[in-house]
Design a protein around this motif. Structure first.
Motif, PDB file in Angstrom:
ATOM      1  N   VAL A 182      53.222  73.441  24.729  1.00 39.07           N
ATOM      2  CA  VAL A 182      52.866  73.105  23.348  1.00 39.07           C
ATOM      3  C   VAL A 182      52.857  71.588  23.188  1.00 39.07           C
ATOM      4  O   VAL A 182      53.833  70.909  23.558  1.00 39.07           O
ATOM      5  CB  VAL A 182      53.867  73.735  22.356  1.00 39.07           C
ATOM      6  N   THR A 193      55.578  73.899  14.577  1.00 40.62           N
ATOM      7  CA  THR A 193      55.167  73.581  15.942  1.00 40.62           C
ATOM      8  C   THR A 193      56.378  73.401  16.853  1.00 40.62           C
ATOM      9  O   THR A 193      56.353  73.821  18.014  1.00 40.62           O
ATOM     10  CB  THR A 193      54.276  72.333  15.962  1.00 40.62           C
ATOM     11  N   ASP A 232      50.135  81.331  17.458  1.00 39.08           N
ATOM     12  CA  ASP A 232      49.578  80.886  16.178  1.00 39.08           C
ATOM     13  C   ASP A 232      49.883  81.907  15.082  1.00 39.08           C
ATOM     14  O   ASP A 232      50.231  81.534  13.955  1.00 39.08           O
ATOM     15  CB  ASP A 232      48.072  80.668  16.302  1.00 39.08           C
ATOM     16  N   TYR A 288      53.094  68.351  21.011  1.00 37.44           N
ATOM     17  CA  TYR A 288      53.643  67.892  19.724  1.00 37.44           C
ATOM     18  C   TYR A 288      53.819  66.384  19.794  1.00 37.44           C
ATOM     19  O   TYR A 288      54.555  65.865  20.641  1.00 37.44           O
ATOM     20  CB  TYR A 288      54.977  68.584  19.438  1.00 37.44           C
ATOM     21  N   GLU A 303      57.560  76.786  17.706  1.00 39.23           N
ATOM     22  CA  GLU A 303      56.664  77.370  18.700  1.00 39.23           C
ATOM     23  C   GLU A 303      56.990  76.829  20.087  1.00 39.23           C
ATOM     24  O   GLU A 303      57.064  77.595  21.060  1.00 39.23           O
ATOM     25  CB  GLU A 303      55.211  77.035  18.332  1.00 39.23           C
ATOM     26  N   HIS A 328      52.570  80.325  12.612  1.00 41.38           N
ATOM     27  CA  HIS A 328      51.771  79.670  11.578  1.00 41.38           C
ATOM     28  C   HIS A 328      51.261  80.659  10.529  1.00 41.38           C
ATOM     29  O   HIS A 328      51.490  80.465   9.342  1.00 41.38           O
ATOM     30  CB  HIS A 328      50.627  78.876  12.226  1.00 41.38           C
ATOM     31  N   GLU A 352      54.314  72.076   8.866  1.00 38.06           N
ATOM     32  CA  GLU A 352      53.541  72.437  10.056  1.00 38.06           C
ATOM     33  C   GLU A 352      54.123  71.803  11.316  1.00 38.06           C
ATOM     34  O   GLU A 352      54.075  72.392  12.400  1.00 38.06           O
ATOM     35  CB  GLU A 352      52.078  72.056   9.883  1.00 38.06           C
ATOM     36  N   ASP A 353      54.676  70.601  11.188  1.00 38.34           N
ATOM     37  CA  ASP A 353      55.344  69.992  12.336  1.00 38.34           C
ATOM     38  C   ASP A 353      56.561  70.821  12.740  1.00 38.34           C
ATOM     39  O   ASP A 353      56.816  71.040  13.930  1.00 38.34           O
ATOM     40  CB  ASP A 353      55.792  68.567  11.992  1.00 38.34           C
TER      41      ASP A 353
END
Length: 291
Positions: free
Chosen positions: A163, A148, A95, A165, A151, A99, A144-145
């Motif tokens: 993760v 992710t 995170d 998604y 990540e 992020h 943000e997508d």
């Protein structure tokens, strides 16, 4: 402080393939900054794991951003620590890295990234099928997508949780397609530059790890992919080297072995790796752009 620049000046009709390697990805950061200093933008960039993280700052034109992240946060327990593993199941603070850093601490230039003419793809592994999934940037993609998917692409098996998604679970793209050269070719790029993070002569060997069946119980396809990934990685490496011999690929990889691990704790060693990447990237520049 990193420099944000408008790219391109030179646009070679080649794909750029970036493998992962954890913190060895700082080598890739150096290579890409050498390209940015010469204002060279490849029209197609595909990255795996750390390669996807380094590659997005290249596409957004943020020269030095990855180096600044290293200098400011390597050694910060929020970035990498056993405390993270105990509290979140991941050695890296996912995170924090994917992020908080891009949103607040060292902002990622989302507009420049989306507006860039370069295509960008992050490689992940679907935990149900064990196969590679390729997430390409689009104008409609939410920031943000995208973070992710980065990540997920960087979530190393055994030391990171899966993760979620859009209802599916993913892990590190290196499990399924560690050197996605064939994907770049399938997208229309017969010639490619491949950036590797280990020196010439390297071949992956099996390493001890927790039992696949215990950690990933019931996920037969993922377990199968994990059991065969060493052989498939070495096959991909041999394929890239054969393509280099045929003149269709330029491989850029460390000119010397600095003995850097995926979770390297020595920041000075990582800065030397970045400098080596910059030097090697500059050295290969003429070949990469066809001059």
């Amino acid at each position: 402080m990193y420099v944000s620049m408008n790219v391109p000046t030179g646009v070679p009709h080649m794909g750029l393939v970036l493998e992962g390697g954890g913190l060895r990805g700082n080598y890739t950061a150096g290579v890409l900054d050498a390209f940015l200093d010469k204002r060279i933008l490849f029209p197609y960039v595909i990255g795996v794991s750390a390669g996807s993280g380094m590659g997005c700052s290249y596409v957004s034109g943020q020269r030095g951003r990855n180096l600044e992240i290293l200098r400011r946060f390597h050694g910060d327990p929020r970035y990498l620590s056993f405390r993270n593993f105990i509290t979140t199941g991941s050695l890296f603070g996912m995170d924090f890295v994917f992020h908080k850093i891009p949103n607040r601490l060292i902002p990622f230039d989302w507009k420049s990234f989306v507006d860039s003419p370069a295509r960008f793809t992050a490689v992940c592994t679907d935990c149900e099928t064990g196969r590679a999934v390729y997430f390409e940037k689009t104008p409609e993609l939410a920031a943000e997508d995208f973070y992710t998917t980065l990540e997920a692409s960087s979530s190393m098996p055994y030391v990171s949780p899966m993760v979620v998604y859009k209802g599916r679970k993913y892990l590190d793209g290196a499990i399924s397609d560690a050197i996605p050269l064939k994907k770049a070719v399938s997208e229309g790029f017969a010639r490619n530059v491949v950036v590797l993070t280990n020196p010439a002569g390297y071949r992956k060997k099996r390493e001890p790890h927790p039992p696949d069946g215990l950690l990933y119980f019931g996920r037969k396809k993922l377990i199968e992919a994990l059991k065969t990934r060493v052989e498939r990685y070495n096959e991909s490496l041999e394929h890239a080297e054969a393509e280099e011999q045929a003149g269709r690929v330029i491989i850029i990889r460390p000119g010397k072995d600095l003995k850097v691990s995926r979770v390297e704790k020595n920041r000075e060693k990582l800065e030397r790796l970045y400098a080596l990447g910059y030097q090697d990237g500059a050295r290969h520049l003429s070949a990469a752009i066809g001059k």
